[in-house]
Design an enzyme around this catalytic site. Structure first.
Site, PDB file in Angstrom:
ATOM      1  N   HIS A 160       0.840  -1.193   0.000  1.00 57.52           N
ATOM      2  CA  HIS A 160       0.000   0.000   0.000  1.00 57.52           C
ATOM      3  C   HIS A 160       0.875   1.242   0.000  1.00 57.52           C
ATOM      4  O   HIS A 160       1.811   1.337   0.794  1.00 57.52           O
ATOM      5  CB  HIS A 160      -0.904   0.007   1.232  1.00 57.52           C
ATOM      6  CG  HIS A 160      -2.011  -0.979   1.132  1.00 57.52           C
ATOM      7  ND1 HIS A 160      -1.941  -2.063   0.310  1.00 57.52           N
ATOM      8  CD2 HIS A 160      -3.210  -1.040   1.734  1.00 57.52           C
ATOM      9  CE1 HIS A 160      -3.059  -2.743   0.410  1.00 57.52           C
ATOM     10  NE2 HIS A 160      -3.853  -2.151   1.273  1.00 57.52           N
ATOM     11  N   LYS A 558     -14.535   4.995   5.236  1.00 60.39           N
ATOM     12  CA  LYS A 558     -14.807   5.919   4.130  1.00 60.39           C
ATOM     13  C   LYS A 558     -16.296   5.871   3.783  1.00 60.39           C
ATOM     14  O   LYS A 558     -16.889   6.847   3.335  1.00 60.39           O
ATOM     15  CB  LYS A 558     -13.954   5.515   2.926  1.00 60.39           C
ATOM     16  CG  LYS A 558     -14.135   6.369   1.698  1.00 60.39           C
ATOM     17  CD  LYS A 558     -13.023   6.124   0.708  1.00 60.39           C
ATOM     18  CE  LYS A 558     -13.382   6.727  -0.643  1.00 60.39           C
ATOM     19  NZ  LYS A 558     -13.966   5.764  -1.572  1.00 60.39           N
TER      20      LYS A 558
HETATM   21  P1  PGA Z   1      -7.058  -0.904  -0.123  1.00 58.25           P
HETATM   22  O1  PGA Z   1      -6.435  -0.497   1.272  1.00 58.25           O
HETATM   23  O2  PGA Z   1      -7.479   0.325  -0.821  1.00 58.25           O
HETATM   24  O3  PGA Z   1      -5.931  -1.609  -0.771  1.00 58.25           O
HETATM   25  O4  PGA Z   1      -8.187  -1.839   0.177  1.00 58.25           O
HETATM   26  C1  PGA Z   1      -6.986   0.411   2.041  1.00 58.25           C
HETATM   27  C2  PGA Z   1      -6.151   0.675   3.273  1.00 58.25           C
HETATM   28  O5  PGA Z   1      -5.238  -0.053   3.592  1.00 58.25           O
HETATM   29  O6  PGA Z   1      -6.454   1.662   3.932  1.00 58.25           O
END
Ligand code: PGA
Length: 892
Positions: A160, A558
């Site tokens: 990420h 979110k």
């Molecule tokens: P993702 O991760 O968008 O890969 O699902 C979100 C995050 O780790 O906050």
């Protein structure tokens, strides 16, 4: 002339958080050296400008009417374009150094504390010894030991894009850290100190001259390399050290002379090169390469260790007689290959333990080189050999040799196998549905988000990885946005189609990832349906009814805001755990949570202890990513502490008293939770569903520009639908709000929820007795402390929606008011000495960078700029994005 620049702020507020002398000394020294570098190598007058801005932002903190901040803003506006960038780079370097000084101080404190705190004073929540003692009292010695053996901490590294620092900068910080660390050595004389100072200057100068921004985004294989570097510098050493520490404590004097009581309780997973959800750069061939590189690295490590243990094992057969099994093993090794054993036979006569271990090392080298004749079949075969050596040593009376380095080698193999980390594949549920439709009717299916061939090829890659490296190298397949049992069935169907039948399909554990509020609520029903699927049934039989479910923290936040998401996650976890118990399934709940508070970040042990009954059951699996990897594992002492805290909390979470307390609290405060949930969600939707919210959000935060930061291989948007907020990933959503110092992803909705409850007595009781609520409030307090109303207002003013801006500020005030009331403080983080100090010391410097960022954003948002003109403000903006991320110590 000493450069008194950039010393820690001495405001009234900062003074209340006493800075330990040693840390003040380090920050002072590093600030002074940076000041010297800026004077010597910055453009004329740079240091003066940095100082002037710094003084103003510090003074502005205590200036109620905002005049001083306005002056700071004027100063920033008066800089030339180049000067503005230089000042931003200077502040960014300052943060990197201040963070380092702080980490250094943590390490210092841990070293001093190590072994000094008597057991009675240790907290079960963060000491394995105390947790074990506590558990023993509740469930008895035997059961406590059984639980310890079952303990499992599964950390899954993801790519990420949340580490804003370039590798080059991170490496520079590490080198500076080593130099600072050496200064604590009392044997350093004046000459050595002077030399150290010169080296520091050289390194800081180097850092100052290194570009903060990457020219291009890293590729997925660059990301794999970064993770492997962490293996070398940390994982490969600290996990076994953690087991050893635990074992020494459990065995006391017998430590290192008897079979270990501490299990190899850590497993690594990885998404790096496997997670293709919204990342077209991760292809089947990348997945193959990622596994191959990791396997190569770990086999190299095992070989070197086996050789080192072997070389040191110079026990003479006359003093430690080899067992018959050992002699038989040596015989087999000789038979396998004379070439492999000749050298050992000649150089180590009468040292059979050594001979065998050197041959083991030789076979590991052959395994790495893929020499089919000499390769080990898998880690089990290697462990079996090592155990024969160990047993022989024990029977020959060499118990220390048996349970010392050799045991650590065994732990190493148990932890990393031959693959280092289990690579997990992830893809979006929609992609599978589209691929199936495409297979059905290639012409009529319409455009697919990912080419069908690629999806199919992925299953072939998994199959070939399993053949070459074993099933455990890659068998977990995660389906993001799982909304029905069909979404999981699709994956099994695709695997069969890809390999031409169920018998050739790879072994797969398809794991649902529940992310939205609605999906979390539907999770138990979906799981129930899943249970009917023949492929799932088959896996359950094969694994002794083991199963995994993943929960997404950031997308749920979110979707409904942080309060609603926290409560929904708790409820889902509680129900899923009960469902698993009812179906005799040993379930692992995999927590997809990140560093920022709006993504479920925050201290891991506190979160574990607030979990619903049976949702942990001695197994804690969590994603670790970006800056969190370096913060938690970058330094061995800190890594050990983190692992110990996680292990302690995981053991404690299964103590009957913890489960009972959490269950009772959840029951007792259910009406409160219900009210908070409804009100907070309404409030959150009132904001994000307001007409025109998405363009306004893009206007008042650097949302678009966050996507330009070349910090990860994947795009900021998933690209499954047209431009919309829904498509935006949770990380840039959080990142953008954090940069604007509004940070609302961490707190929005709480204030209204608490106002609706309105009963301070009740809320204080909940804070005292309900761990989930306490963790929520504490996390939100931290989020608020990283918010700055004065700066936030300036960002909000970039848009032309007074109504939305007003809503945000009103909620901010309400939330702050209630958090202070519940925690009975007059100021945020008043009761958290270390954290409060860290945040308050940094804030004025972050403010300076925020003002520079605002200058860039204003230019980009309010003027028509051609391609050439856009360059300067955009560059300034990108530099400040990095700087603010370093200052707030997380990104998105
Ligand atoms: P993702 O991760 O968008 O890969 O699902 C979100 C995050 O780790 O906050």
């Amino acid at each position: 002339m000493p450069h008194q620049s950039l010393a820690p702020a001495r405001t009234r507020i900062a003074a209340t958080h006493e800075i330990p002398e040693a840390m003040r000394r380090d920050v002072g020294l590093l600030g002074e050296l940076l000041g010297q570098v800026l004077t010597e190598y910055g453009s004329p007058g740079l240091l003066e400008d940095v100082e002037a801005l710094r003084e103003l932002t510090i003074a502005a903190l205590e200036d109620a009417d905002g005049q001083i901040l306005a002056r700071a803003e004027e100063l920033v506006e008066s800089f030339s374009a180049d000067r503005a960038k230089e000042v931003a780079r200077a502040f960014t370097c300052y943060f990197l150094l201040a963070n380092l000084a702080e980490e250094q101080h943590r390490i210092r404190t841990l070293r001093v504390r190590d072994g000094e705190v008597p057991l009675e004073e240790q907290q079960p929540a963060d000491s394995v010894a105390a947790a074990f003692a506590h558990l023993r009292e509740e469930v008895g010695q035997e059961e406590a030991e059984r639980r310890l053996r079952e303990l499992r901490f599964h950390a899954v590294l993801t790519a990420h894009p949340t580490e804003a620092r370039r590798n080059a900068i991170a490496a520079s910080v590490r080198r500076i850290g080593d130099l600072v660390d050496r200064r604590d050595d009392p044997r350093m004389g004046t000459g050595a100190l002077a030399q150290n100072r010169r080296e520091l200057l050289e390194e800081i100068d180097n850092m100052w001259r290194t570009a903060q921004l990457r020219v291009s985004s890293p590729s997925p294989l660059d990301e794999v390399r970064t993770a492997l570097a962490v293996f070398d510098s940390s994982f490969s050493k600290v996990f076994t050290r953690a087991y050893r520490r635990m074992d020494d404590w459990l065995q006391g004097q017998a430590g290192g002379t008897a079979a270990p009581k501490a299990p190899a309780f850590i497993r690594l997973g990885s998404w790096i090169g496997g997670d293709r959800d919204g990342n077209p750069n991760v292809t089947a061939s990348i997945t193959r390469a990622a596994v191959a590189q990791a396997a190569d690295r770990v086999l190299g490590d095992l070989e070197a260790r086996a050789r080192a243990v072997g070389l040191a094992m110079t026990l003479d057969d006359r003093y430690t007689s080899p067992s018959d099994e050992l002699s038989a093993l040596w015989g087999r090794q000789r038979q396998l290959s004379e070439e492999l054993t000749d050298q050992a036979a000649q150089h180590s006569p009468r040292e059979q333990h050594r001979q065998v271990l050197l041959a083991v090392a030789g076979r590991l080298a052959a395994t790495r080189a893929r020499d089919a004749d000499l390769s080990y079949d898998g880690p089990e075969e290697l462990i079996a050999d090592l155990r024969i050596v160990q047993a022989s040593l024990v029977s020959g009376g060499a118990t220390r040799a048996a349970h010392g380095d050799l045991q650590e080698l065994i732990w190493q193999v148990e932890t990393f196998g031959f693959h280092l980390a289990e690579l997990e594949v992830r893809q979006h549920s929609k992609v599978h549905a589209q691929t199936l439709a495409w297979l059905e009717d290639p012409e009529g299916a319409g455009k697919t988000a990912v080419p069908g061939e690629e999806v199919i090829e992925t299953f072939r890659a998994i199959a070939s990885v399993q053949q070459r490296f074993g099933v455990d190298a890659c068998r977990r397949y995660i389906v993001s946005f799982t909304q029905s049992a069909q979404n999981l069935a699709d994956v099994y169907t695709l695997a069969e189609k890809a390999l031409g039948g169920v018998e050739n399909a790879p072994v797969l554990d398809v794991i649902p990832l529940f992310e939205t509020y609605e999906d979390l609520q539907n999770a138990p029903r979906i799981l129930e349906e899943m249970l009917q699927h023949p492929a799932v049934q088959r896996r359950l039989e094969q694994t002794g009814r083991r199963m995994e479910v993943m929960l997404g923290y950031s997308d749920s936040a979110k979707d409904v805001g942080p309060v609603g998401a926290t409560l929904a996650l708790y409820e889902a976890q509680e129900k899923i755990a009960a469902w698993a118990v009812a179906n005799s399934i040993s379930l692992t709940q995999f927590h997809g949570r990140g560093g920022a508070l709006g993504r479920g970040g925050g201290p891991a042990n506190r979160a574990i202890l607030a979990q619903p009954p049976h949702s942990v059951d001695l197994r804690f699996k969590v994603t670790e990513q970006g800056e969190v990897i370096s913060a938690r594992y970058g330094h061995p002492e800190i890594a050990l502490r983190h692992i110990e805290q996680v292990a302690a909390a995981t053991l404690m979470a299964s103590a009957p008293s913890t489960e009972q307390r959490n269950a009772e609290a959840a029951r007792r405060f259910a009406p409160l939770a219900e009210k908070m949930d409804a009100v907070s969600r309404r409030r959150f939707h009132g904001l994000v569903d307001a007409e025109g919210f998405a363009p306004w959000f893009a206007q008042v935060t650097p949302q678009d520009e966050v996507g330009l930061l070349a910090i990860g291989s994947r795009p900021a948007k998933r690209g499954l639908s047209v431009e919309s907020l829904e498509d935006l990933r949770a990380i840039p959503w959080n990142f953008a709000w954090a940069q604007a110092r509004i940070n609302l992803t961490g707190w929005f909705g709480l204030g209204s929820a608490l106002e609706a409850v309105g009963d301070l007595e009740e809320l204080r009781e909940a804070y005292a007795e309900w761990p989930l609520f306490r963790a929520l409030i504490d996390n939100i307090e931290m989020s608020l402390a990283k918010t700055d109303r004065r700066i936030a207002e300036r960002y909000l003013n970039l848009g032309d929606r007074e109504d939305l801006a007003g809503l945000v500020l009103e909620e901010l005030d309400l939330t702050t008011k209630w958090v202070l009331a519940i925690t009975d403080q007059s100021r945020l983080l008043e009761d958290h000495r270390v954290l409060g100090r860290a945040v308050e010391l940094r804030n004025p410097y972050v403010d300076a960078l925020s003002l520079l960022q605002l200058r860039a954003l204003r230019a980009l948002r309010t003027t028509e700029l051609d391609d050439a003109e856009i360059e300067d403000p955009r560059n300034l903006l990108l530099i400040t994005l990095k700087g603010v991320a370093a200052g707030l110590q997380n990104t998105g």
